[in-house]
Scaffold this motif. Structure first.
Motif, PDB file in Angstrom:
ATOM      1  N   PHE A  38      29.301  39.408  47.018  1.00 29.01           N
ATOM      2  CA  PHE A  38      29.709  38.427  46.008  1.00 29.01           C
ATOM      3  C   PHE A  38      30.863  38.954  45.158  1.00 29.01           C
ATOM      4  CE2 PHE A  38      25.413  36.572  46.698  1.00 29.01           C
ATOM      5  CZ  PHE A  38      25.804  35.250  46.914  1.00 29.01           C
ATOM      6  N   VAL A  39      30.816  40.228  44.803  1.00 30.28           N
ATOM      7  CA  VAL A  39      31.894  40.806  43.989  1.00 30.28           C
ATOM      8  C   VAL A  39      33.220  40.753  44.735  1.00 30.28           C
ATOM      9  CG1 VAL A  39      32.777  42.981  43.040  1.00 30.28           C
ATOM     10  CG2 VAL A  39      30.430  42.278  42.558  1.00 30.28           C
ATOM     11  N   LEU A  40      33.211  41.056  46.028  1.00 28.95           N
ATOM     12  CA  LEU A  40      34.432  40.985  46.829  1.00 28.95           C
ATOM     13  C   LEU A  40      35.034  39.588  46.787  1.00 28.95           C
ATOM     14  CD1 LEU A  40      36.379  42.288  48.917  1.00 28.95           C
ATOM     15  CD2 LEU A  40      34.794  41.509  50.689  1.00 28.95           C
ATOM     16  N   LEU A  41      34.208  38.562  46.970  1.00 30.40           N
ATOM     17  CA  LEU A  41      34.692  37.183  46.974  1.00 30.40           C
ATOM     18  C   LEU A  41      35.147  36.751  45.583  1.00 30.40           C
ATOM     19  CD1 LEU A  41      31.947  35.567  49.266  1.00 30.40           C
ATOM     20  CD2 LEU A  41      34.303  36.150  49.890  1.00 30.40           C
ATOM     21  N   LEU A  42      34.390  37.131  44.562  1.00 32.29           N
ATOM     22  CA  LEU A  42      34.739  36.752  43.190  1.00 32.29           C
ATOM     23  C   LEU A  42      36.018  37.434  42.723  1.00 32.29           C
ATOM     24  CD1 LEU A  42      31.123  36.756  41.828  1.00 32.29           C
ATOM     25  CD2 LEU A  42      32.751  34.924  41.341  1.00 32.29           C
ATOM     26  N   HIS A  43      36.180  38.694  43.049  1.00 30.72           N
ATOM     27  CA  HIS A  43      37.381  39.402  42.617  1.00 30.72           C
ATOM     28  C   HIS A  43      38.605  38.999  43.433  1.00 30.72           C
ATOM     29  CE1 HIS A  43      35.236  42.824  40.242  1.00 30.72           C
ATOM     30  NE2 HIS A  43      34.753  41.630  39.992  1.00 30.72           N
ATOM     31  N   THR A  44      38.396  38.521  44.650  1.00 30.43           N
ATOM     32  CA  THR A  44      39.502  37.916  45.399  1.00 30.43           C
ATOM     33  C   THR A  44      40.004  36.675  44.666  1.00 30.43           C
ATOM     34  OG1 THR A  44      38.688  38.721  47.537  1.00 30.43           O
ATOM     35  CG2 THR A  44      40.184  36.845  47.578  1.00 30.43           C
ATOM     36  N   SER A  45      39.080  35.874  44.158  1.00 29.70           N
ATOM     37  CA  SER A  45      39.449  34.662  43.415  1.00 29.70           C
ATOM     38  C   SER A  45      40.159  34.999  42.111  1.00 29.70           C
ATOM     39  CB  SER A  45      38.198  33.821  43.132  1.00 29.70           C
ATOM     40  OG  SER A  45      37.539  33.462  44.322  1.00 29.70           O
ATOM     41  N   SER A  46      39.630  36.002  41.370  1.00 27.90           N
ATOM     42  CA  SER A  46      40.270  36.379  40.102  1.00 27.90           C
ATOM     43  C   SER A  46      41.615  37.045  40.354  1.00 27.90           C
ATOM     44  CB  SER A  46      39.359  37.300  39.288  1.00 27.90           C
ATOM     45  OG  SER A  46      39.210  38.558  39.906  1.00 27.90           O
ATOM     46  N   GLY A  47      41.714  37.855  41.421  1.00 29.89           N
ATOM     47  CA  GLY A  47      42.993  38.476  41.771  1.00 29.89           C
ATOM     48  C   GLY A  47      44.040  37.450  42.156  1.00 29.89           C
ATOM     49  N   PHE A  48      43.606  36.385  42.812  1.00 30.74           N
ATOM     50  CA  PHE A  48      44.500  35.280  43.169  1.00 30.74           C
ATOM     51  C   PHE A  48      45.081  34.633  41.915  1.00 30.74           C
ATOM     52  CE2 PHE A  48      44.793  30.631  43.815  1.00 30.74           C
ATOM     53  CZ  PHE A  48      45.827  30.596  44.735  1.00 30.74           C
ATOM     54  N   ILE A  49      44.202  34.293  40.962  1.00 30.65           N
ATOM     55  CA  ILE A  49      44.657  33.672  39.710  1.00 30.65           C
ATOM     56  C   ILE A  49      45.586  34.619  38.954  1.00 30.65           C
ATOM     57  CG2 ILE A  49      43.893  32.915  37.417  1.00 30.65           C
ATOM     58  CD1 ILE A  49      41.420  31.758  38.721  1.00 30.65           C
ATOM     59  N   TYR A  50      45.211  35.886  38.892  1.00 29.71           N
ATOM     60  CA  TYR A  50      46.007  36.860  38.142  1.00 29.71           C
ATOM     61  C   TYR A  50      47.409  36.990  38.724  1.00 29.71           C
ATOM     62  CZ  TYR A  50      46.948  40.949  35.266  1.00 29.71           C
ATOM     63  OH  TYR A  50      47.495  41.808  34.348  1.00 29.71           O
ATOM     64  N   THR A  51      47.508  37.084  40.043  1.00 30.91           N
ATOM     65  CA  THR A  51      48.819  37.231  40.680  1.00 30.91           C
ATOM     66  C   THR A  51      49.689  36.010  40.460  1.00 30.91           C
ATOM     67  OG1 THR A  51      47.971  38.711  42.389  1.00 30.91           O
ATOM     68  CG2 THR A  51      49.989  37.530  42.896  1.00 30.91           C
ATOM     69  N   VAL A  52      49.113  34.820  40.608  1.00 32.39           N
ATOM     70  CA  VAL A  52      49.858  33.572  40.438  1.00 32.39           C
ATOM     71  C   VAL A  52      50.449  33.478  39.035  1.00 32.39           C
ATOM     72  CG1 VAL A  52      49.616  31.064  40.277  1.00 32.39           C
ATOM     73  CG2 VAL A  52      48.604  32.286  42.204  1.00 32.39           C
ATOM     74  N   TYR A  53      49.628  33.731  38.008  1.00 31.77           N
ATOM     75  CA  TYR A  53      50.097  33.555  36.635  1.00 31.77           C
ATOM     76  C   TYR A  53      50.916  34.754  36.157  1.00 31.77           C
ATOM     77  CZ  TYR A  53      49.709  30.125  32.910  1.00 31.77           C
ATOM     78  OH  TYR A  53      49.971  29.112  32.022  1.00 31.77           O
ATOM     79  N   PHE A  54      50.599  35.942  36.634  1.00 38.87           N
ATOM     80  CA  PHE A  54      51.359  37.127  36.231  1.00 38.87           C
ATOM     81  C   PHE A  54      52.810  37.023  36.709  1.00 38.87           C
ATOM     82  CE2 PHE A  54      52.946  41.440  36.896  1.00 38.87           C
ATOM     83  CZ  PHE A  54      52.654  42.040  35.682  1.00 38.87           C
ATOM     84  N   THR A  55      52.993  36.662  37.969  1.00 42.45           N
ATOM     85  CA  THR A  55      54.350  36.505  38.511  1.00 42.45           C
ATOM     86  C   THR A  55      55.118  35.446  37.736  1.00 42.45           C
ATOM     87  OG1 THR A  55      53.561  37.140  40.708  1.00 42.45           O
ATOM     88  CG2 THR A  55      55.677  35.999  40.600  1.00 42.45           C
ATOM     89  N   TYR A  56      54.424  34.371  37.381  1.00 43.34           N
ATOM     90  CA  TYR A  56      55.058  33.297  36.623  1.00 43.34           C
ATOM     91  C   TYR A  56      55.520  33.797  35.248  1.00 43.34           C
ATOM     92  CZ  TYR A  56      55.625  28.884  34.110  1.00 43.34           C
ATOM     93  OH  TYR A  56      56.122  27.865  33.357  1.00 43.34           O
TER      94      TYR A  56
END
Length: 400
Positions: free
Chosen positions: A310-328
């Motif tokens: 579950f942590v792997l899947l959840l942190h994949t989701s949070s990492g996705f959001i972080y990368t999208v908004y950080f780059t922006y």
């Protein structure tokens, strides 16, 4: 002052990417040592967790102002000086083991790390532009995620073989190696130094923070990274006290957490052409759904394997959001590169430190279900903030 030489572009870029993970390295490498540090220093578990909070708070506050500092005084000399201070602070932790000295050194490390990270991120903006700049900045979070992947894994073995102080020796030696590399191959790349004028600096901060898409992003980034911090602060005690496993297993668990962040970053890069707010809603929804499933499953069956799936899947989701908004955020204001870089990381880290400390202090996470509950809280909060972004930003940002 030594100036940047374009013939060293490749090696200086490599040096930059070797320093980008420093903030993750300094927070994650000693996680498997939390229980032994608690015993060695004769303090409660919360006192050791505070060492992480002190670093995050000092790092976050320093980042708020580091941008204007590196825009005014340059990147190169500040990086060299900060590396020296960072190395010495790690050696001091080992040579003079005391919880209050440890707190002080972690605060100093937060400030030094902020200057290093902002200087090196701004260095990329100095030497690249256009699509090449976007290419390298989109790799920042992916490269940064290598620290959460490798650091606790290495730290677990260092803890098992040599004890808790080996982690801080490694950090100090790493800083000295990077000091030599930076001195040999890097240089000052800032062409136009901005006068350190408080009115001009205040105006730059106002211009950046007035943009609702940027300021809301700081909250979203803080919540997304808050998931990783809550996990980092609780997993040593879940693994070593609840499951009665070794510090090496804690390192492997943190490795899976870091892999999730990296996978999320790679997915974020691959879907860069998708609608911006749509990506954020998708990631936030995934966090909420997975959190509920993790909580429900933990009521009936819980092992370290189910926990980490579950942590792997959840942190994949949070990492996705972080990368999208950080780059922006870091490319939103190229005319204020240092300020935008500092604010993006600084304010979001402050949000992370407040949120993670509040959750750890109130929930007292000791099981899979309690960790899942923290993810559910963060997921709901994230979706509410993203919905507010959709309302205030309008269709232009929605389909960007």
């Amino acid at each position: 002052m030594k100036r940047y030489n374009k013939k060293n572009e490749r090696i200086s870029t490599i040096s930059t990417f070797l320093l980008i993970p420093l903030s993750g390295l300094v927070t994650d490498i000693y996680l498997p040592s939390f229980p032994e540090m608690q015993q060695a220093l004769g303090v409660e578990a919360g006192a050791i967790q505070l060492t992480l909070t002190y670093f995050l708070v000092s790092y976050g506050f320093a980042l708020l102002f580091a941008g204007s500092v590196v825009d005014s005084f340059g990147r190169y000399n500040l990086t060299l000086g900060a590396l020296v201070i960072f190395a010495l602070s790690n050696f001091a932790i080992v040579w003079f083991p005391d919880i209050y000295l440890l707190y002080a050194m972690r605060i100093i490390q937060g400030i030094a790390t902020a200057l290093i990270v902002v200087s090196k991120r701004s260095f990329l903006v100095d030497i690249y532009s256009g699509d090449k700049l976007k290419h390298y900045t989109s790799w920042l979070t992916v490269i940064w995620s290598m620290a959460p992947i490798s650091a606790p894994f290495i730290g677990g073995y260092l803890q098992k073989l040599f004890g808790w102080d080996a982690n801080f020796y490694l950090l100090g030696i790493y800083a000295l190696v990077m000091l030599v590399m930076e001195a040999a191959f890097s240089g000052e790349a800032l062409k136009n130094f901005k006068a350190f004028n408080k009115n001009t600096i205040a105006e730059a901060y106002r211009n950046v923070l007035r943009a609702p898409d940027f300021s809301i992003g700081l909250v979203v980034l803080g919540l997304a990274y808050g998931m990783a911090m809550v996990f980092a602060m609780s997993t040593p005690f879940i693994v070593e006290h609840h499951f009665h496993l070794s510090p090496v297993v804690t390192g492997y668990c943190a490795l899976f957490s870091g892999l999730g962040l990296m996978f999320g970053g790679l997915i974020g890069r691959a879907l860069s052409h998708w609608p911006f707010v749509g990506k954020l809603f998708g990631g936030g929804t995934a966090i909420l759904v997975l959190g509920i499933l993790m909580y429900s499953f933990g009521q009936y069956y819980s092992t370290v394997y189910t926990l980490m799936l579950f942590v792997l899947l959840l942190h994949t989701s949070s990492g996705f959001i972080y990368t999208v908004y950080f780059t922006y955020c870091i490319t939103r204001f190229p005319q204020y590169a240092g300020v935008a870089n500092g604010l993006t990381s600084g304010a979001s880290y402050l949000v992370t430190s407040v949120v993670s400390f509040a959750i750890i202090s109130t929930i007292h996470i000791e099981t899979q279900s309690l960790l899942a509950l923290s993810y559910i809280i963060l997921g709901i909060t994230m979706l509410l903030v993203i919905n507010y972004l959709r309302v205030v930003a309008g269709k232009k940002l929605l389909w960007r």
